[in-house]
Write an enzyme that holds these catalytic residues in place. Structure first.
Site, PDB file in Angstrom:
ATOM      1  N   THR A 134       0.809  -1.226   0.000  1.00  0.00           N
ATOM      2  CA  THR A 134       0.000   0.000   0.000  1.00  0.00           C
ATOM      3  C   THR A 134       0.840   1.273   0.000  1.00  0.00           C
ATOM      4  O   THR A 134       0.302   2.369   0.167  1.00  0.00           O
ATOM      5  CB  THR A 134      -0.918   0.001   1.235  1.00  0.00           C
ATOM      6  OG1 THR A 134      -0.106  -0.162   2.424  1.00  0.00           O
ATOM      7  CG2 THR A 134      -1.927  -1.136   1.181  1.00  0.00           C
ATOM      8  N   GLU A 135       2.151   1.151  -0.204  1.00  0.00           N
ATOM      9  CA  GLU A 135       3.059   2.285  -0.036  1.00  0.00           C
ATOM     10  C   GLU A 135       2.694   3.504  -0.887  1.00  0.00           C
ATOM     11  O   GLU A 135       2.779   4.641  -0.422  1.00  0.00           O
ATOM     12  CB  GLU A 135       4.502   1.847  -0.346  1.00  0.00           C
ATOM     13  CG  GLU A 135       5.157   1.001   0.738  1.00  0.00           C
ATOM     14  CD  GLU A 135       4.888  -0.496   0.584  1.00  0.00           C
ATOM     15  OE1 GLU A 135       5.588  -1.294   1.229  1.00  0.00           O
ATOM     16  OE2 GLU A 135       3.966  -0.866  -0.179  1.00  0.00           O
ATOM     17  N   VAL A 136       2.296   3.279  -2.154  1.00  0.00           N
ATOM     18  CA  VAL A 136       2.041   4.428  -3.042  1.00  0.00           C
ATOM     19  C   VAL A 136       0.888   5.291  -2.543  1.00  0.00           C
ATOM     20  O   VAL A 136       0.803   6.471  -2.895  1.00  0.00           O
ATOM     21  CB  VAL A 136       1.758   3.975  -4.496  1.00  0.00           C
ATOM     22  CG1 VAL A 136       2.999   3.324  -5.097  1.00  0.00           C
ATOM     23  CG2 VAL A 136       0.551   3.059  -4.579  1.00  0.00           C
TER      24      VAL A 136
END
Length: 258
Positions: A134-136
């Site tokens: 989910t980093e973006v």
């Protein structure tokens, strides 16, 4: 303070347990270092043939914890490089470990937690477990783990899950080839144990080690270069305005308008 990581050995199987259930087993520098030390201990333990990685509580790992994210906002570039290298060391320790590592994912594996599962040689998960990078969504990048993810899934799948930051089910993870088995929560402990015992009792320890080396050391000769680049990207992105905006909004539970 309670141990962040538990280590026990039985029947030639080392079980390494992430033990921050109150924080959904979220990663911070102390936990990352403790996990690395536990895997090195297993590598050097002559009584150990196979390693199981699991977690206490209802999550496998929710990624970076809030205190860790707050600290990242204050870090210098050099501190972020050192921090990225710490995560790289954990992942490479597992990836190159001279023993088979089995992940027992009973609960969500998100962001860095998903990366941790990805690195393992064999992955079991329950149907209720969710995965995702989910980093973006918070202005970050899944830099280091992307080097390993591309070893497991196709480029199109890697792009889909890394660029969208979506979460997905264990069944979907199985279709992506990210994991190996989906098994009910009531049975996962026994199934993982039986799989580990079958390796211990049915295969030469030296052959397991050399076969794993054959795969990891010949599959991608540019892996180390990829990881070096990823560490630099990791540190550089943490200085971006998008990262600062994303982390601030996430910590304050505000909707992020990209």
């Amino acid at each position: 303070m309670e141990n962040l990581v538990l280590y026990q050995v039985a029947e030639r199987i080392a079980t390494i347990t992430i033990n921050r259930p109150d924080k959904r087993n979220a990663l911070n520098p102390q936990l990352i270092s403790a996990l690395t030390a536990a895997f090195i201990r297993a590598a050097e333990d002559d009584l150990v043939k196979v390693v199981i990685l699991n977690a206490n509580g209802g999550s496998f790992s929710a990624g970076a914890d809030l205190g860790y994210l707050q600290q990242l906002q204050q870090n210098s570039f050099e501190e972020n490089v050192a921090d990225s290298n710490r995560l790289k060391k954990l992942f490479t320790t597992i990836y190159y470990l001279p023993k088979v590592v089995i992940a027992q994912v009973d609960g969500h594996a998100i962001a860095g937690g998903c990366g941790l599962a990805t690195i393992c040689d064999i992955v079991f998960a329950t149907p209720e477990s969710n995965f995702g990078y989910t980093e973006v969504k918070i202005g970050f990048v899944p830099a280091i783990v992307s080097c390993f993810l591309k070893q497991k899934v196709s480029e199109s799948v890697a792009k889909e899950i890394l660029l969208t930051g979506k979460t997905f089910s264990a069944e979907q993870a199985l279709k992506y080839n990210l994991i190996n088995f989906v098994t009910n929560s009531s049975e996962i402990h026994q199934n993982v144990r039986e799989f580990a015992l079958s390796l211990c009792n049915g295969s030469s320890g030296n052959s397991l080690m050399v076969t794993k080396q054959l795969i990891t050391q010949t599959n991608n000769p540019l892996l180390e270069k990829c990881l070096e680049t990823a560490v630099q990207i990791n540190a550089r992105v943490r200085e971006s305005e998008d990262f600062k905006k994303g982390i601030s909004s996430f910590l304050n539970k505000e909707k992020i308008n990209w």
